[in-house]
Design a protein around this motif. Structure first.
Motif, PDB file in Angstrom:
ATOM      1  N   VAL A 152       0.843  -1.203   0.000  1.00  0.00           N
ATOM      2  CA  VAL A 152       0.000   0.000   0.000  1.00  0.00           C
ATOM      3  C   VAL A 152       0.875   1.248   0.000  1.00  0.00           C
ATOM      4  O   VAL A 152       0.572   2.227  -0.674  1.00  0.00           O
ATOM      5  N   GLY A 153       1.970   1.204   0.732  1.00  0.00           N
ATOM      6  CA  GLY A 153       2.899   2.335   0.740  1.00  0.00           C
ATOM      7  C   GLY A 153       3.460   2.605  -0.644  1.00  0.00           C
ATOM      8  O   GLY A 153       3.515   3.756  -1.086  1.00  0.00           O
ATOM      9  N   VAL A 154       3.859   1.565  -1.345  1.00  0.00           N
ATOM     10  CA  VAL A 154       4.402   1.733  -2.701  1.00  0.00           C
ATOM     11  C   VAL A 154       3.317   2.258  -3.635  1.00  0.00           C
ATOM     12  O   VAL A 154       3.557   3.190  -4.413  1.00  0.00           O
ATOM     13  N   LEU A 155       2.112   1.698  -3.556  1.00  0.00           N
ATOM     14  CA  LEU A 155       1.013   2.194  -4.382  1.00  0.00           C
ATOM     15  C   LEU A 155       0.757   3.680  -4.105  1.00  0.00           C
ATOM     16  O   LEU A 155       0.529   4.459  -5.032  1.00  0.00           O
ATOM     17  N   SER A 156       0.804   4.058  -2.836  1.00  0.00           N
ATOM     18  CA  SER A 156       0.559   5.456  -2.459  1.00  0.00           C
ATOM     19  C   SER A 156       1.644   6.386  -2.984  1.00  0.00           C
ATOM     20  O   SER A 156       1.348   7.497  -3.427  1.00  0.00           O
ATOM     21  N   VAL A 157       2.892   5.940  -2.947  1.00  0.00           N
ATOM     22  CA  VAL A 157       3.986   6.770  -3.466  1.00  0.00           C
ATOM     23  C   VAL A 157       3.832   6.941  -4.969  1.00  0.00           C
ATOM     24  O   VAL A 157       4.008   8.047  -5.489  1.00  0.00           O
ATOM     25  N   ILE A 158       3.469   5.870  -5.677  1.00  0.00           N
ATOM     26  CA  ILE A 158       3.254   5.992  -7.123  1.00  0.00           C
ATOM     27  C   ILE A 158       2.098   6.955  -7.389  1.00  0.00           C
ATOM     28  O   ILE A 158       2.196   7.834  -8.246  1.00  0.00           O
ATOM     29  N   ALA A 159       1.022   6.824  -6.643  1.00  0.00           N
ATOM     30  CA  ALA A 159      -0.147   7.684  -6.829  1.00  0.00           C
ATOM     31  C   ALA A 159       0.188   9.150  -6.527  1.00  0.00           C
ATOM     32  O   ALA A 159      -0.276  10.052  -7.222  1.00  0.00           O
ATOM     33  N   THR A 160       1.001   9.388  -5.522  1.00  0.00           N
ATOM     34  CA  THR A 160       1.328  10.744  -5.089  1.00  0.00           C
ATOM     35  C   THR A 160       2.388  11.404  -5.962  1.00  0.00           C
ATOM     36  O   THR A 160       2.301  12.593  -6.258  1.00  0.00           O
ATOM     37  N   HIS A 161       3.387  10.645  -6.362  1.00  0.00           N
ATOM     38  CA  HIS A 161       4.536  11.214  -7.070  1.00  0.00           C
ATOM     39  C   HIS A 161       4.467  11.043  -8.582  1.00  0.00           C
ATOM     40  O   HIS A 161       5.480  11.183  -9.259  1.00  0.00           O
ATOM     41  N   GLY A 162       3.313  10.713  -9.089  1.00  0.00           N
ATOM     42  CA  GLY A 162       3.169  10.586 -10.534  1.00  0.00           C
ATOM     43  C   GLY A 162       3.690   9.261 -11.039  1.00  0.00           C
ATOM     44  O   GLY A 162       4.307   8.488 -10.309  1.00  0.00           O
ATOM     45  N   GLU A 163       3.432   9.042 -12.286  1.00  0.00           N
ATOM     46  CA  GLU A 163       3.752   7.734 -12.863  1.00  0.00           C
ATOM     47  C   GLU A 163       4.955   7.783 -13.792  1.00  0.00           C
ATOM     48  O   GLU A 163       5.069   6.984 -14.704  1.00  0.00           O
ATOM     49  N   GLU A 174      13.969   5.020  -8.506  1.00  0.00           N
ATOM     50  CA  GLU A 174      13.521   6.273  -7.899  1.00  0.00           C
ATOM     51  C   GLU A 174      12.499   6.012  -6.795  1.00  0.00           C
ATOM     52  O   GLU A 174      12.531   6.660  -5.748  1.00  0.00           O
ATOM     53  N   LEU A 175      11.601   5.068  -7.020  1.00  0.00           N
ATOM     54  CA  LEU A 175      10.625   4.710  -5.985  1.00  0.00           C
ATOM     55  C   LEU A 175      11.330   4.173  -4.749  1.00  0.00           C
ATOM     56  O   LEU A 175      10.979   4.521  -3.623  1.00  0.00           O
ATOM     57  N   ALA A 176      12.325   3.331  -4.959  1.00  0.00           N
ATOM     58  CA  ALA A 176      13.090   2.776  -3.831  1.00  0.00           C
ATOM     59  C   ALA A 176      13.747   3.896  -3.028  1.00  0.00           C
ATOM     60  O   ALA A 176      13.727   3.869  -1.792  1.00  0.00           O
ATOM     61  N   GLN A 177      14.306   4.884  -3.707  1.00  0.00           N
ATOM     62  CA  GLN A 177      14.926   6.010  -3.019  1.00  0.00           C
ATOM     63  C   GLN A 177      13.896   6.826  -2.243  1.00  0.00           C
ATOM     64  O   GLN A 177      14.163   7.251  -1.117  1.00  0.00           O
ATOM     65  N   LEU A 178      12.736   7.071  -2.828  1.00  0.00           N
ATOM     66  CA  LEU A 178      11.692   7.840  -2.147  1.00  0.00           C
ATOM     67  C   LEU A 178      11.227   7.160  -0.869  1.00  0.00           C
ATOM     68  O   LEU A 178      10.962   7.809   0.135  1.00  0.00           O
ATOM     69  N   ILE A 179      11.126   5.839  -0.911  1.00  0.00           N
ATOM     70  CA  ILE A 179      10.610   5.084   0.232  1.00  0.00           C
ATOM     71  C   ILE A 179      11.708   4.733   1.226  1.00  0.00           C
ATOM     72  O   ILE A 179      11.448   4.550   2.407  1.00  0.00           O
ATOM     73  N   GLY A 180      12.935   4.634   0.733  1.00  0.00           N
ATOM     74  CA  GLY A 180      14.041   4.290   1.616  1.00  0.00           C
ATOM     75  C   GLY A 180      14.243   2.789   1.751  1.00  0.00           C
ATOM     76  O   GLY A 180      14.568   2.305   2.836  1.00  0.00           O
ATOM     77  N   VAL A 181      14.035   2.057   0.650  1.00  0.00           N
ATOM     78  CA  VAL A 181      14.313   0.619   0.656  1.00  0.00           C
ATOM     79  C   VAL A 181      15.359   0.331  -0.419  1.00  0.00           C
ATOM     80  O   VAL A 181      15.566   1.126  -1.330  1.00  0.00           O
ATOM     81  N   ASP A 182      15.999  -0.818  -0.313  1.00  0.00           N
ATOM     82  CA  ASP A 182      16.997  -1.173  -1.309  1.00  0.00           C
ATOM     83  C   ASP A 182      16.314  -1.605  -2.609  1.00  0.00           C
ATOM     84  O   ASP A 182      15.135  -1.934  -2.638  1.00  0.00           O
ATOM     85  N   ARG A 183      17.074  -1.579  -3.677  1.00  0.00           N
ATOM     86  CA  ARG A 183      16.530  -1.878  -5.009  1.00  0.00           C
ATOM     87  C   ARG A 183      15.983  -3.291  -5.100  1.00  0.00           C
ATOM     88  O   ARG A 183      14.949  -3.519  -5.742  1.00  0.00           O
ATOM     89  N   THR A 184      16.646  -4.244  -4.471  1.00  0.00           N
ATOM     90  CA  THR A 184      16.196  -5.636  -4.520  1.00  0.00           C
ATOM     91  C   THR A 184      14.820  -5.789  -3.890  1.00  0.00           C
ATOM     92  O   THR A 184      13.945  -6.460  -4.432  1.00  0.00           O
ATOM     93  N   THR A 185      14.624  -5.140  -2.754  1.00  0.00           N
ATOM     94  CA  THR A 185      13.323  -5.177  -2.087  1.00  0.00           C
ATOM     95  C   THR A 185      12.260  -4.541  -2.973  1.00  0.00           C
ATOM     96  O   THR A 185      11.149  -5.071  -3.106  1.00  0.00           O
ATOM     97  N   MET A 186      12.594  -3.408  -3.591  1.00  0.00           N
ATOM     98  CA  MET A 186      11.634  -2.725  -4.451  1.00  0.00           C
ATOM     99  C   MET A 186      11.245  -3.593  -5.642  1.00  0.00           C
ATOM    100  O   MET A 186      10.073  -3.663  -6.010  1.00  0.00           O
ATOM    101  N   VAL A 187      12.214  -4.274  -6.237  1.00  0.00           N
ATOM    102  CA  VAL A 187      11.906  -5.163  -7.361  1.00  0.00           C
ATOM    103  C   VAL A 187      10.918  -6.233  -6.919  1.00  0.00           C
ATOM    104  O   VAL A 187       9.936  -6.517  -7.620  1.00  0.00           O
ATOM    105  N   ALA A 188      11.137  -6.805  -5.748  1.00  0.00           N
ATOM    106  CA  ALA A 188      10.236  -7.848  -5.244  1.00  0.00           C
ATOM    107  C   ALA A 188       8.826  -7.296  -5.010  1.00  0.00           C
ATOM    108  O   ALA A 188       7.826  -7.956  -5.338  1.00  0.00           O
ATOM    109  N   GLU A 240      -8.891   2.572  -1.883  1.00  0.00           N
ATOM    110  CA  GLU A 240      -9.680   1.854  -0.876  1.00  0.00           C
ATOM    111  C   GLU A 240      -8.804   1.321   0.261  1.00  0.00           C
ATOM    112  O   GLU A 240      -9.178   1.407   1.435  1.00  0.00           O
ATOM    113  N   ALA A 241      -7.645   0.774  -0.077  1.00  0.00           N
ATOM    114  CA  ALA A 241      -6.751   0.243   0.951  1.00  0.00           C
ATOM    115  C   ALA A 241      -6.189   1.367   1.811  1.00  0.00           C
ATOM    116  O   ALA A 241      -6.027   1.201   3.026  1.00  0.00           O
TER     117      ALA A 241
END
Length: 150
Positions: free
Chosen positions: A44-55, A61-75, A112-113
């Protein structure tokens, strides 16, 4: 995990212990509240960041915004793509870049989430008056920002 505060003795006066217990309580409540949407709090956090920061954001870039490593973001993106909530596509601005975009189902799920997340956080904070809940949230944000580079 439920802990009887009276049996934990001096631990119930330790910040780290209380933050850990609060995290586990809230995480469990959020997991339960988000189950009907087929997503977990991180998704939900990733969905919210995409929704907030455009597509027009890449996975990196999403990984950097959220503060997770690239491998985690890919998963996480793989899981969301498997659920039909996001898609990877070429950037409309720069065709050399791949970006992550919400699908129509992803837009609905995020909205909704996120509503369920807000309601759950309110329920968790309900024992506090509104001002105390706001101060707690701001205090945690201040601490996070102050120590983000540590």
């Amino acid at each position: 995990m439920t802990v009887d505060p009276s049996s934990a003795g001096p631990l119930t006066h330790r910040l780290g212990y209380l933050v850990k217990l609060a995290f586990h309580q809230l995480s469990g409540m959020l997991a339960e509240a988000l189950e009907p949407y087929g997503v977990n709090p991180r998704e939900v956090g990733v969905l919210s960041v995409i929704a907030t920061h455009g597509e027009e954001r890449s996975q990196h870039e999403l990984a950097q915004l959220i503060g997770v490593d690239r491998t985690t973001m890919v998963a996480v993106i793989d899981a969301l793509e498997g659920k039909g909530l996001v898609e990877r596509r070429r950037s409309a601005v720069d065709r050399r870049r791949n970006v992550v975009a919400l699908t129509p189902a992803g837009v609905t799920c995020q909205r909704e989430a996120d509503r369920a997340r807000v309601e759950t956080e309110r329920a968790y904070l309900a024992p506090l008056d509104e001002e105390t809940a706001r101060v707690l949230t701001e205090a945690l944000r201040t601490l996070y920002v102050a120590h983000a580079g540590s």
